[in-house]
Each structure stands twice: as structure tokens, then as C-alpha cells.
Write a protein that holds these residues in place. Structure first.
Motif, mmCIF file in Angstrom:
data_model
loop_
_atom_site.group_PDB
_atom_site.id
_atom_site.type_symbol
_atom_site.label_atom_id
_atom_site.label_comp_id
_atom_site.label_asym_id
_atom_site.label_seq_id
_atom_site.Cartn_x
_atom_site.Cartn_y
_atom_site.Cartn_z
ATOM 1 N N HIS A 681 0.817 -1.397 0.068
ATOM 2 C CA HIS A 681 -0.028 -0.033 -0.048
ATOM 3 C C HIS A 681 1.003 1.228 -0.139
ATOM 4 N N THR A 682 0.556 2.274 -0.826
ATOM 5 C CA THR A 682 1.430 3.377 -1.056
ATOM 6 C C THR A 682 0.695 4.629 -0.680
ATOM 7 N N LEU A 683 0.797 5.288 0.455
ATOM 8 C CA LEU A 683 0.037 6.325 0.943
ATOM 9 C C LEU A 683 0.878 7.873 0.491
ATOM 10 N N GLN A 716 -2.568 3.627 -3.486
ATOM 11 C CA GLN A 716 -2.340 2.892 -4.308
ATOM 12 C C GLN A 716 -2.119 1.375 -3.759
ATOM 13 N N ILE A 717 -2.576 0.511 -4.185
ATOM 14 C CA ILE A 717 -2.748 -0.761 -3.638
ATOM 15 C C ILE A 717 -2.378 -1.993 -4.661
ATOM 16 N N GLN A 718 -1.425 -2.706 -4.298
ATOM 17 C CA GLN A 718 -0.816 -3.755 -4.997
ATOM 18 C C GLN A 718 -1.167 -5.246 -4.490
ATOM 19 N N LEU A 719 -1.702 -6.118 -5.164
ATOM 20 C CA LEU A 719 -1.897 -7.538 -4.527
ATOM 21 C C LEU A 719 -1.554 -8.480 -5.374
ATOM 22 N N GLN A 720 -0.757 -9.522 -4.782
ATOM 23 C CA GLN A 720 -0.236 -10.755 -5.367
ATOM 24 C C GLN A 720 -0.720 -11.799 -4.848
ATOM 25 N N THR A 721 -0.962 -12.840 -5.397
ATOM 26 C CA THR A 721 -1.493 -14.225 -4.917
ATOM 27 C C THR A 721 -0.814 -15.344 -5.711
ATOM 28 N N ASN A 722 -0.154 -16.298 -5.404
ATOM 29 C CA ASN A 722 0.611 -17.190 -6.243
ATOM 30 C C ASN A 722 0.097 -18.760 -5.717
ATOM 31 N N GLU A 733 -2.594 -10.820 -10.101
ATOM 32 C CA GLU A 733 -2.012 -9.649 -9.486
ATOM 33 C C GLU A 733 -3.374 -8.510 -9.840
ATOM 34 N N ALA A 734 -3.452 -7.831 -8.802
ATOM 35 C CA ALA A 734 -4.504 -6.769 -8.830
ATOM 36 C C ALA A 734 -3.803 -5.440 -8.328
ATOM 37 N N ASN A 735 -4.384 -4.451 -9.183
ATOM 38 C CA ASN A 735 -3.662 -3.004 -8.863
ATOM 39 C C ASN A 735 -4.786 -1.876 -8.685
ATOM 40 N N TRP A 736 -4.960 -1.186 -7.775
ATOM 41 C CA TRP A 736 -5.844 -0.332 -7.520
ATOM 42 C C TRP A 736 -5.428 1.080 -7.060
ATOM 43 N N GLN A 737 -6.062 2.335 -7.667
ATOM 44 C CA GLN A 737 -5.782 3.397 -7.121
ATOM 45 C C GLN A 737 -7.041 4.391 -7.161
ATOM 46 N N SER A 738 -6.911 5.247 -6.204
ATOM 47 C CA SER A 738 -8.024 6.151 -5.734
ATOM 48 C C SER A 738 -8.418 7.079 -6.737
ATOM 49 N N ALA A 739 -9.605 7.590 -6.632
ATOM 50 C CA ALA A 739 -9.927 8.954 -7.710
ATOM 51 C C ALA A 739 -9.105 9.783 -7.631
ATOM 52 N N THR A 740 -9.052 10.906 -8.646
ATOM 53 C CA THR A 740 -8.542 11.897 -8.473
ATOM 54 C C THR A 740 -9.544 13.126 -9.308
ATOM 55 N N ARG A 741 -9.057 14.261 -9.236
ATOM 56 C CA ARG A 741 -9.922 15.405 -10.156
ATOM 57 C C ARG A 741 -8.882 16.352 -10.629
ATOM 58 N N ILE A 742 -9.378 17.247 -11.556
ATOM 59 C CA ILE A 742 -8.771 18.341 -11.923
ATOM 60 C C ILE A 742 -9.638 19.701 -11.723
ATOM 61 N N ASP A 743 -9.343 20.564 -11.022
ATOM 62 C CA ASP A 743 -10.072 21.800 -10.571
ATOM 63 C C ASP A 743 -10.079 22.883 -11.946
ATOM 64 N N ASP A 755 -11.661 6.056 -9.418
ATOM 65 C CA ASP A 755 -10.748 5.097 -9.173
ATOM 66 C C ASP A 755 -10.618 3.834 -10.118
ATOM 67 N N PHE A 756 -9.340 3.184 -10.125
ATOM 68 C CA PHE A 756 -9.429 2.358 -11.219
ATOM 69 C C PHE A 756 -8.494 1.317 -10.587
ATOM 70 N N ALA A 757 -9.163 -0.080 -11.260
ATOM 71 C CA ALA A 757 -8.729 -1.343 -10.721
ATOM 72 C C ALA A 757 -8.574 -2.263 -11.829
ATOM 73 N N THR A 758 -7.227 -2.983 -12.036
ATOM 74 C CA THR A 758 -7.013 -3.805 -13.051
ATOM 75 C C THR A 758 -6.859 -5.269 -11.942
ATOM 76 N N VAL A 759 -7.170 -6.333 -12.962
ATOM 77 C CA VAL A 759 -6.807 -7.668 -12.240
ATOM 78 C C VAL A 759 -6.329 -8.406 -13.623
ATOM 79 N N ASN A 760 -5.160 -9.047 -13.441
ATOM 80 C CA ASN A 760 -4.553 -9.919 -14.246
ATOM 81 C C ASN A 760 -4.422 -11.477 -13.816
#
Length: 830
Positions: A681-683, A716-722, A733-743, A755-760
Motif C-alpha cells: 500500500h502506498t499512501l 495505491q494498492i498492489q496485491l499478488q497471490t501465487n 495480480e491486482a492493482n488499484w488507485q483512488s480517484a482524482t480530479r482536476i479543478d 478510481d481504477f482497478a485492474t486484475v490479471n
């Protein structure tokens, strides 16, 4: 409406590929003649670690690995090559200190470059060690990248044949076909690799996807392309402890894309690009007069040619561009210990590096000719000193544990810019055997690249951007090129890190790093159009009388300050699963092992490895020399059943002596497997930019952005299971990041990025490891892999404040490929 046919590869490209293939074939034949004089046998038994001795191939210094992977754990990722393995390990080797690809070592030593190891099959690896950025200082690199040490099997021989097909699940183009063949021979430090690859990828047009306001079959979302790569490596130990390696690489590719409907007829305007790269590199390692030395050198030449059909003012033009880049680099790293202190000796690493680069380009745009000739030489001197302060169990070490300090200094002279200084310091503290703490600070000067200073200025019309001020998509003339007035940047990085193994008998590692970076006069590519950026650089934006955006000057700039603070923490867990082998199974494995073993006289006791030599088993053979039909690496009898009654495994899991799973045949029986989990987890605590002195800071975590992809995600969160067992495995492998905006400001329009998540997912099967396959020797070494990337076909959703999707942020424009399926069939011939 008939579209123009695909062009065949130019004759020069075909001739180059044939010449490269012939050269690789002749080289491999000449080099293999010497190597093939040896009877390699097959390698299926992993090394035995002798208690009390450092494992063969360990890195220099006292910094221990954050994570160590055994062969069984490596196989659980389902990666076929070193390149794929590093991609699978991206959560573990990621760094918040600004570096790129990790420093790669082989058997604890430097190599000539990544291409020397990128194509090696993972079956040739005895263990992988991942170490913190601070270790790179001992090898002559800045402390910006993780270090990955790959220890190879002392004896391995294989021929590889592989074919793959990859396709998006959406109908309409984008398929990729690939073939791959290789030969690898390893024998006690001597290594030969000859590798060849070819890939063909189909194009994707706007008509293949749901694009609004596009040009259908006349504009490409993904170009069609083909590429080939030929790679050869030869390494050999010489007399007096000297070892050398030579690496030759040739790559060529071509691509074709459609740039829109031609105004002169029902045809697409085309862009064709050809690339060729040739590289020759060498490295040498040895010892002299108490110094350990390592040197590398390389020469590389790259050529890019582009032809683009364009129309302007009712006239047709063929824009052409050709760029040739030639570079050479050499370095020397010296390591030595000196000066006896109560806690030990001071160790030093001295580095001298020199490089030269020349870039020649010429282009014809809209009938106008322009040329550029840039060159740069760089000289660098760097020194690193490690000073032991306390020793385990002695003096203050009885209470503090082991503590050492680090000091590093460097100076770099850039011919077209000037001198830059680098310095830093750090502490490495190990209060207990299961806890390590690191702290460091570094300050480094950063010069603009040669291209940022001297690239020719060009203007490209018809570039689509989203104008936040007016809340609309605009087509603008975009100016790019270099700026000779750029200043040097200064980057400060402070880091605190901890690695903890809380349980003695559980392979669980917890890591946490806090990184704070400040870059003054940061050199950056010009950011995307936003209200804040336009307010800071009003002269870079041009609008017509109605206020519509018509032009952007996108040449690079200096920002007054970039500041980022982040905490990244995570854990890795690995455990063996399955039943132990029965007494009968142990006896059968030992019988087959002895039957296949050469008739050489066995030794009667374990031998510790000589300095710089290979580790040996209890029977006197080099570690890793197993029977042709022996158990797979890491899946033999348990440590207590090692041939000859050798000692049990040393260490206690990842990062310990030998790493998890080492010893004997590596632990576990024919029915055993491995399960692994990695979670990171990256904060982001701060991510701010001050464009110029006196202007307010832009908070990229709260409404500001520098690129078209939105602001900076706070989480940002990265998860791996093997999981793998008996030749069957699955890796997720799963990756997720939180939502952002442009003012968009008071008058502009906001953009919201979801927010955006992908799973491979990767499924793989080695049928030769099944019990029923023993009667079919031809199945041994076969593997089938099914990879599903982006399982849920996810795209990030971008909307304005009223819920509309801007034309430039349509999902199929952001990612025209989406979910893909890839089937790979591979055969290793031992």
C-alpha cells in the motif's frame, strides 16, 4: 471503399535481419563448440547450503535481502523468463526514490547490461534476492533503485522453443503472434546464451472500437507492427579469478499507422516508422593487490526513420525524419576493506565512469529541411564508504546490535552543461536478527538531457487537447523541441525504512518505507493545459478572438519546486503446502538419482565453497548437478533426506542464509506446493508543485494536475497471490488507485477521474511434472500458459462536472486494447 494495402518490410530492413541472423548463427556455432565439449546433464536438484557459510553468489557488504525466493517460489509466479519475472515482481522491486529499472546482478557481481540476462529462462535460477536501494552504492550506482541479485545454477543446459498468440477479447484487430527460440549452456561459471524472437501485431482502427467523432478506418488507435531481436551472451572464467562476459544485441522493428483521411482521395494518410538498434557490451570482474575490481563497457547505435503523409494548404507533403544515436560508455568499480576499527574494517567502493553520446537528425517537414547535430560527454567520479560502528555481541553491540554508517560523494561533469555534485549519508542498524532499520539522505544535481537542451523546434498541427478553461476539446498547433536556457535541478531525498520478520518459523516479512523528496528547479516536460498551468505560463498558450485555444508551446520548463512525501508498506508471506513424501517415495527418488548420477567418485563429507567458487553438495558434486529424471527444482525430498545424509537447510526463510526453501533438495515432496501472498500500500502524504517563485503551490492530491491523466492518487494498492503444486499453478495480480480530479477554477470545467482497478490472471501447467507423465519423456519440459490481462475489461472513467465524457477521454481512446487473452506453449529440451 478500398484502403491502401499494408506495406512490406523495406528491402534494407529484410537484409539487416538476415545479416543479423547469420551473424548470430555463426557466433553461436563458434562459441558452442567449446562449451559442448562438456557433458552437462540436466539440472533438477537445487543447492545444499552449508551451515555457517554465506550462500554462493551473495552480494557484498552487510545489507541483507528484503526478500529471497527459492526455485519453487520463483516457479509459482508462472514467469518464463527473467523479463517476465521482473514484471511479476514489480510490487516488490518498486522504489519511491526516483530510480527506474532495478540494478541487476548475477551471482553477486555486476553485468554488462540488462540484455545479458533478460532472456534467461527462470528454470536456470537457483535463487533471487531483492535488496534495498542503499546496496547499489556498493556497486557504483546511485541509491535510487532496488537491487535484484540472481544466483544461477552452476550447471544447466537447455534448448527452448516457444510460440504464443495474444488477442483482445473485443473483435477487430490487435492480435499478436510470437515465436521464440533459444539455447542456454551453463557450466561452473561458463555461460552461453543465443536467443531469437519475432513478433507480429495487428493494428486497431477507430472503426474497430466505439469512437464518437472519429475517422473510422482511416485513423489508427494502435499501429500494426513487427519486430525481431537477436541476442547472444558468452561468459567465461579465466585464470587468477578473473571472469569476463560479452553481449551482442540486434533489434529491428517497423510499424505503420493511419493518420486520418487524405483530402485528395478515399485513402488514409500513413506513417511508417523503422527502428534498428545494435549493441555490443562486455564486463570483467577480478581481484588485484587486495582490491576487488569490476569494469563494464558498451557501444550502441540506434537509427529511427519515419515517413508521414500530410496535407496542408491544398498540397500533399511527405514528411521524413531520420535520427541516428551513437553512444559509448565505460566504467570501473573498485572495492576494498581497510582501516581496522573495533567493530570491523571500513569498506569502500570507488567508481570512475565516462560516456559519450552523439545524436544526428535531419527532417523535412512541409517541404522545409532542418538538421541537428548534438553531442555530449560525461565524466563521473564517485566514492562510497561503509563504516562499522558496533558488532553483534561485543561492546555496545551487546545492547544495540549491529550498526554501520555510510558516506558517499560524487562529482559529474557534463560537457554541454557543467559540473554537478552528489553526496549522501546513511545508517544501517540491525538491533535484532529479525529487524533491520535503514535511514539515508542524498542530494544530487540533475542536468537537462541533451534532447531537452538541443532538439530542433517543430510544430505539429491538429493535436487534440481538452481545454479546461472552456470545457471543450480543441485542436491546436503544438510546439515541441529543446530549450537552451534550462537550469540544473537539485534533488534531496530522505528515507527511513524497516524490514521485520516477526516469527521464527513463518516466512512472513513486513516492510515499511517513508520517502520524502524535494526537487528545486525541477526539469519537466510541459504539463497539459489546465487553468493553473495557463495562469503560470500565459505566454505558452495562444487563443483567438473568441477565446478558443489554438496553440500551445510545449517545450520543457523548470519548476521552482516539486515536493512529495509518501509511506509505502507491505508484507510478503510464503508457505509450503502439501504432504511430505513417504519412505518408499524417498527411496525411489534416491534410487533414480543414484542411477542417473555420473560414476565419479563421491566425496564423503560436505565441502564449504571456496572463495568465489561454486557451492558443493555433500557428495562432492557442484550444487545443482542433478539427474536427468530427478525431482524438479525445489520439489525433491525434505532436507533430512538429502543424498549422503547432508545437514538440514540453513537459515529460516526468505532473507536468511540460503533463503526460504533451500537445503537438501529444497524441501517438500513430489506432492508439495507453495502458496505466496504479497500486499503493498502506498499512501501519498504530499504531492505539490510550485511552478514559479511567488506563485501558490499546486496540490496534485487535491485538484491540480500536470498531465492529461489527472492528479496524483492518494492511495495505491498492489496485491499478488501465487499458488503452484505438482506442475500446476495460478498467479493473480491486482492493482488499484483512488480517484482524482482536476479543478477547472472559477470559470473552467472540472474533470473527475474515477478510481481504477485492474486484475490479471496467469494459469500454467507443466505436464511433465505429473506422475502419469513419467512414461512419456517427451513431455518433460513442456509448459502451457494462459494469461488473462485486465480480466474485467476495466477503463478509467473520466467525466466533466455535468457528467459528460469529453471526446478525448472516451474509454476506447484511453485503452483501445482492453482485456486480452494470451496462450503460450513452451518446450524446454534438456
Amino acid at each position: 471503399m478500398r484502403l491502401p494495402p499494408r506495406r512490406r518490410p523495406p528491402a534494407r530492413l529484410r537484409a539487416s535481419l538476415l545479416a543479423g541472423a547469420a551473424l548470430a548463427s555463426l557466433s553461436s556455432a563458434a562459441l558452442a563448440q567449446e562449451v559442448d565439449d562438456y557433458d552437462y546433464g540436466d539440472v533438477e536438484v537445487q543447492e545444499l547450503v552449508v551451515s555457517g557459510a554465506r550462500p554462493a553468489g551473495s552480494v557484498i557488504g552487510d545489507i541483507t535481502p528484503e526478500l529471497t525466493l527459492s526455485p519453487q517460489e520463483i516457479r509459482a509466479y508462472g514467469a518464463a523468463s527473467v523479463t517476465e519475472l521482473l514484471e511479476a515482481l514489480s510490487p516488490q522491486i518498486g522504489s519511491g526514490q526516483g530510480g527506474g529499472r532495478p540494478v541487476i546482478l548475477i551471482n553477486g557481481g555486476r553485468i554488462s547490461g540488462f540484455s545479458e540476462i533478460r532472456d534467461l529462462p527462470t528454470e536456470a535460477i537457483a535463487r533471487v534476492e531483492i535488496l534495498p536501494e542503499e546496496l547499489s552504492l556498493k556497486y557504483g550506482y546511485p541509491a535510487e533503485q532496488k537491487v535484484v541479485n540472481m544466483v544461477l545454477r552452476p550447471r544447466f543446459r537447455v534448448t527452448l522453443a516457444e510460440g504464443s498468440v495474444k488477442t483482445p477479447t473485443q473483435a477487430g484487430g490487435g492480435e499478436t503472434l510470437g515465436v521464440h527460440g533459444a539455447r542456454l549452456d551453463i557450466l561452473q561459471g561458463r555461460r552461453l546464451t543465443v536467443d531469437a524472437k519475432a513478433n507480429w501485431t495487428g493494428g486497431i482502427e477507430e472503426s474497430d472500437r466505439s469512437i464518437t467523432g472519429g475517422e473510422g478506418a482511416f485513423r489508427s488507435l494502435q499501429p500494426s507492427s513487427s519486430d525481431v531481436a537477436l541476442n547472444a551472451v558468452y561468459a567465461k572464467p579465466l585464470e587468477n579469478g578473473v571472469s569476463v562476459s560479452v553481449n551482442g544485441l540486434f533489434e529491428a522493428s517497423e510499424s505503420e499507422s493511419r493518420q486520418g483521411l487524405s483530402p485528395f482521395g478515399p485513402e488514409a494518410q500513413l506513417r511508417n516508422t523503422e527502428r534498428q538498434t545494435a549493441r555490443l557490451a562486455a564486463s570483467a570482474n577480478g581481484a588485484l593487490a587486495g582490491w576487488q575490481w569490476s569494469t563494464t563497457g558498451e557501444i550502441e547505435r540506434g537509427e529511427v526513420e519515419t515517413d508521414t503523409e500530410r496535407a496542408s494548404g491544398g498540397l500533399a507533403f511527405l514528411d521524413t525524419a531520420r535520427t541516428v544515436t551513437t553512444s559509448a560508455q565505460a566504467d570501473l568499480v573498485l572495492n576494498r576493506s581497510f582501516g581496522e576499527l573495533p567493530a570491523g574494517q571500513i569498506s569502500t567502493a570507488l567508481t570512475a565512469r565516462a560516456s559519450a553520446t552523439e545524436l544526428e537528425s535531419e527532417a523535412v517537414r512541409l517541404g522545409a529541411f532542418q538538421a541537428s547535430d548534438l553531442s555530449r560527454t560525461v565524466g563521473e567520479l564517485r566514492g562510497n564508504f561503509d563504516i562499522p560502528l558496533t558488532r553483534d555481541g561485543e561492546g555496545l553491540g551487546e545492547h544495540l546490535g549491529r550498526l554501520s554508517a555510510n558516506l558517499n560523494l560524487g562529482v559529474e561533469h557534463v560537457s554541454d552543461f557543467g559540473a554537478l555534485e552528489t553526496w549522501g549519508y546513511g545508517l544501517n542498524w540491525r538491533p535484532t536478527s529479525d529487524l533491520r532499520l535503514l535511514g539515508s539522505f542524498s542530494r544530487s544535481g540533475e542536468a537537462p538531457t541533451m534532447n531537452q537542451l538541443g532538439d530542433p523546434v517543430t510544430v505539429t498541427t491538429g493535436v487534440r487537447v481538452f481545454d479546461l478553461t472552456r470545457g471543450e476539446t480543441a485542436e491546436v498547433a503544438r510546439t515541441t523541441g529543446g530549450r537552451a536556457t534550462l537550469d540544473a535541478g537539485q534533488k534531496d531525498v530522505f528515507k527511513l525504512g524497516a524490514t521485520w520478520q516477526p516469527l521464527d518459523d513463518v516466512n512472513l516479512r513486513v516492510q515499511a518505507n517513508y520517502v520524502s523528496s524535494r526537487t528545486h528547479d525541477a526539469i519537466v516536460a510541459f504539463p497539459s493545459a489546465s487553468t493553473q498551468v495557463e495562469a503560470a505560463f500565459p505566454d505558452r498558450f495562444t487563443r483567438d478572438a473568441s477565446g478558443a485555444l489554438t496553440a500551445i508551446d510545449a517545450r520543457p520548463v523548470n519548476f521552482a519546486l516539486q515536493a512529495r512525501d509518501e509511506v509505502r508498506w507491505g508484507l510478503t508471506y510464503s508457505r509450503q503446502i502439501g504432504s511430505e513424501p513417504t519412505a518408499d517415495e524417498r527411496a525411489e527418488m534416491r534410487r533414480r538419482f543414484e542411477a542417473a548420477r555420473p560414476a565419479a567418485a563421491p566425496a564423503t563429507q560436505a565441502q564449504a565453497p571456496a572463495e568465489g567458487g561454486a557451492q558443493r553438495t555433500t557428495e562432492g558434486r557442484p550444487a545443482g548437478e542433478g539427474p536427468p529424471d530427478g525431482p524438479p527444482p525445489g520439489e525433491g525430498p525434505p532436507p533430512s533426506a538429502a543424498p549422503g545424509g547432508g545437514p538440514p537447510m540453513a537459515g529460516r526463510g526468505p532473507g536468511g542464509p540460503g533463503g526460504g526453501g533451500f537445503g537438501g533438495f529444497g524441501g517438500g515432496g513430489p506432492r508439495s506446493g507453495v502458496f505466496q501472498v504479497g500486499l503493498y500500500h502506498t499512501l501519498a502524504l504530499r504531492d505539490e508543485v510550485q511552478i514559479a517563485p511567488g506563485l501558490p503551490k499546486l496540490d496534485l492530491l487535491d485538484g491540480a494536475a500536470l498531465g492529461s491523466g489527472g492528479g496524483s492518487p492518494r492511495h495505491q494498492i498492489q496485491l499478488q497471490t501465487n499458488y503452484s503444486k505438482s506442475g500446476l499453478g495460478v498467479a493473480m495480480e491486482a492493482n488499484w488507485q483512488s480517484a482524482t480530479r482536476i479543478d477547472g477554477g472559477v470559470t473552467g470545467d472540472d474533470l473527475k477521474f474515477s478510481d481504477f482497478a485492474t486484475v490479471n490472471l496467469r494459469l500454467f501447467a507443466d505436464p511433465g511434472r505429473q506422475r502419469w507423465a513419467r512414461d512419456y519423456p517427451w513431455m518433460r519440459g513442456a509448459r502451457a500458459t494462459l494469461s488473462i490481462d485486465n480480466i474485467f475489461d476495466s477503463r478509467q472513467e473520466v467525466r466533466t462536472s455535468d457528467g459528460a465524457i469529453p471526446i478525448t477521454y472516451q474509454p476506447d481512446l484511453l485503452d483501445p486494447v482492453g482485456r486480452t487473452l494470451r496462450l503460450t506453449v513452451r518446450k524446454l529440451i534438456f
